[in-house]
Design an enzyme around this catalytic site. Sequence first.
Site, PDB file in Angstrom:
ATOM      1  N   ASP A  92       1.077  -4.524   9.041  1.00 50.71           N
ATOM      2  CA  ASP A  92      -0.046  -3.642   8.733  1.00 50.71           C
ATOM      3  C   ASP A  92      -1.283  -4.519   8.555  1.00 50.71           C
ATOM      4  OD1 ASP A  92      -1.973  -2.014   7.603  1.00 50.71           O
ATOM      5  OD2 ASP A  92      -0.512  -0.804   6.513  1.00 50.71           O
ATOM      6  N   PHE A 143       0.863  -1.186   0.000  1.00 53.67           N
ATOM      7  CA  PHE A 143       0.000   0.000   0.000  1.00 53.67           C
ATOM      8  C   PHE A 143       0.900   1.237   0.000  1.00 53.67           C
ATOM      9  CE2 PHE A 143      -2.856   3.215   1.579  1.00 53.67           C
ATOM     10  CZ  PHE A 143      -4.070   2.881   1.004  1.00 53.67           C
ATOM     11  N   ARG A 192     -12.241  -4.602  -7.702  1.00 50.99           N
ATOM     12  CA  ARG A 192     -12.025  -5.188  -6.371  1.00 50.99           C
ATOM     13  C   ARG A 192     -13.366  -5.322  -5.654  1.00 50.99           C
ATOM     14  NH1 ARG A 192      -8.439  -2.377  -1.645  1.00 50.99           N
ATOM     15  NH2 ARG A 192     -10.170  -0.922  -1.809  1.00 50.99           N
ATOM     16  N   TYR A 246     -11.515   2.374   9.805  1.00 44.28           N
ATOM     17  CA  TYR A 246     -12.671   2.669   8.933  1.00 44.28           C
ATOM     18  C   TYR A 246     -12.971   1.604   7.893  1.00 44.28           C
ATOM     19  CZ  TYR A 246      -8.863   4.634   6.019  1.00 44.28           C
ATOM     20  OH  TYR A 246      -7.708   4.834   5.314  1.00 44.28           O
ATOM     21  N   LYS A 247     -12.189   0.531   7.858  1.00 45.30           N
ATOM     22  CA  LYS A 247     -12.458  -0.542   6.896  1.00 45.30           C
ATOM     23  C   LYS A 247     -13.390  -1.564   7.555  1.00 45.30           C
ATOM     24  CE  LYS A 247      -8.381   0.519   4.252  1.00 45.30           C
ATOM     25  NZ  LYS A 247      -6.929   0.496   4.245  1.00 45.30           N
TER      26      LYS A 247
HETATM   27  C1  LIG Z   1      -6.261   1.649   4.287  1.00 47.08           C
HETATM   28  C2  LIG Z   1      -4.820   1.449   4.474  1.00 47.08           C
HETATM   29  C3  LIG Z   1      -4.044   2.447   5.073  1.00 47.08           C
HETATM   30  C4  LIG Z   1      -4.686   3.746   5.492  1.00 47.08           C
HETATM   31  O1  LIG Z   1      -3.819   4.673   5.999  1.00 47.08           O
HETATM   32  P1  LIG Z   1      -4.359   5.968   6.762  1.00 47.08           P
HETATM   33  O2  LIG Z   1      -3.124   6.686   7.126  1.00 47.08           O
HETATM   34  O3  LIG Z   1      -5.144   5.512   7.956  1.00 47.08           O
HETATM   35  O4  LIG Z   1      -5.222   6.756   5.822  1.00 47.08           O
HETATM   36  C5  LIG Z   1      -2.689   2.183   5.260  1.00 47.08           C
HETATM   37  N1  LIG Z   1      -2.136   0.998   4.882  1.00 47.08           N
HETATM   38  C6  LIG Z   1      -2.867   0.027   4.301  1.00 47.08           C
HETATM   39  C7  LIG Z   1      -2.231  -1.270   3.922  1.00 47.08           C
HETATM   40  C8  LIG Z   1      -4.226   0.229   4.067  1.00 47.08           C
HETATM   41  O5  LIG Z   1      -4.952  -0.720   3.486  1.00 47.08           O
END
Ligand SMILES: *Cc1c(COP(=O)(O)O)cnc(C)c1O
Length: 409
Positions: free
Chosen positions: A194, A124, A368, A219-220
């Site tokens: 993560d 990510f 997705r 938030y997921k």
């Molecule tokens: C959604 C997600 C994030 C989100 O990062 P924020 O700083 O909370 O916006 C980070 N890493 C991964 C792998 C994600 O899926």
Amino acid sequence: MNRDACAALDAADPLAPCRRHFLLPDGIIYLDGNSLGPLPRAVPGTLATMLNQQWGHDLIRSWNQHDWIGAPARVGAKIAPLVGAAAHEVLAVDTVSINIFKLLAAALAMRPGRRAIVSELGNFPTDLYMMQGLHALLPDLDLRMVPRDQVTRVLDQDVAVILLAHVHYKTAERWDMRAITHAAHAAGALALWDLSHSTGAVRVALREAGADFAVGCGYKFLNGGPGAPGFLFVADRHLAQVQNPLSGWLGHAAPFDFTDAYQPAADIRRMMCSSPSIIALTALEAALAAWDGVDTAAVEHKAGQLGDLFIHLTETHCAGLGLTLVSPRNPSTRGAHVSLAHDTAYPVMQALIEAGIIGDFRAPNLLRFGFPPLTTRFTDVFDAVQSLERILREGVFHAPRFSERALVT
Ligand SMILES: *Cc1c(COP(=O)(O)O)cnc(C)c1O
């Protein structure tokens, strides 16, 4: 597999009652809870009370009277069972990116003399960007961003920490957390996981795996609302040594002594920096009630069944229509989403959304589909694939309106 067979799976599903905790709009099949979880029924009322009673009436007394000050640790303790951690090892605070920064810096300080951070190319982006930002501050760092199959090969005496996403945000490939953590430890390195796409999606067992640190998203799959606080995990054995580089006043041992010299709190609260957003934490805490008593092994099992069904149905109904599976077939190495490549994925997804099937597009060519086990029904998967088949067969997605790009995909 016909629709009746899917309805029978729904009728036998032990997690089916969980869906009642959510306000889902009629006429929509929501397959994007892995990006923004739906609104839990408990949230609006709990927020209204917090705003009107606690903030509106009780005012500043609420920090004590309603334990606002304890919210990050209290909410962290509620997340702990979902990630296989002890209550005192988890804190709901900041965001994933900020928590990555804090924990990477902390890990480097715990491995003096080692300069390398290992991560996966295609991770990510924010995870890689935070590494790059740290590199700008610490020019001696050696960032080893390598393809997935080389992650364990580049572990050596110079590696301080590895940063990996347990479940990959695009492909849904899932690392064997225990094996990779052991490989990192064998090289003398620390492991930072993560959990953004795995918390609430599959069984996560941080303690069992021996993980050192972890971060995750509110938030997921946890449904805490747009921009909800994230969380972090520090293994109990590191709590006394871990140093927060963002040494703000609320990570201090006695913030209300207002002394000049920083002295970290003795426990996980040392990983705090600033005043927590109580509005956001209130929403996240209310959302977590939907997880009360939910067994993450059952969550993982259903995620696997939903993904398997989706793969089976797309392969039987949409064969020859230009879709390629990019997610693992084996549910034990997959998260709770499935991605399909298609040459014109963006307009196909826009056409699906217009038809009431909400998934998302991930550049450059992925459709997705997320299957959060608390809210997704087997019949939803069936109906979604029927719409996908129709859109591809009839070429609905060729209409020009489906090619206009919005800012957020
Ligand atoms: C959604 C997600 C994030 C989100 O990062 P924020 O700083 O909370 O916006 C980070 N890493 C991964 C792998 C994600 O899926």
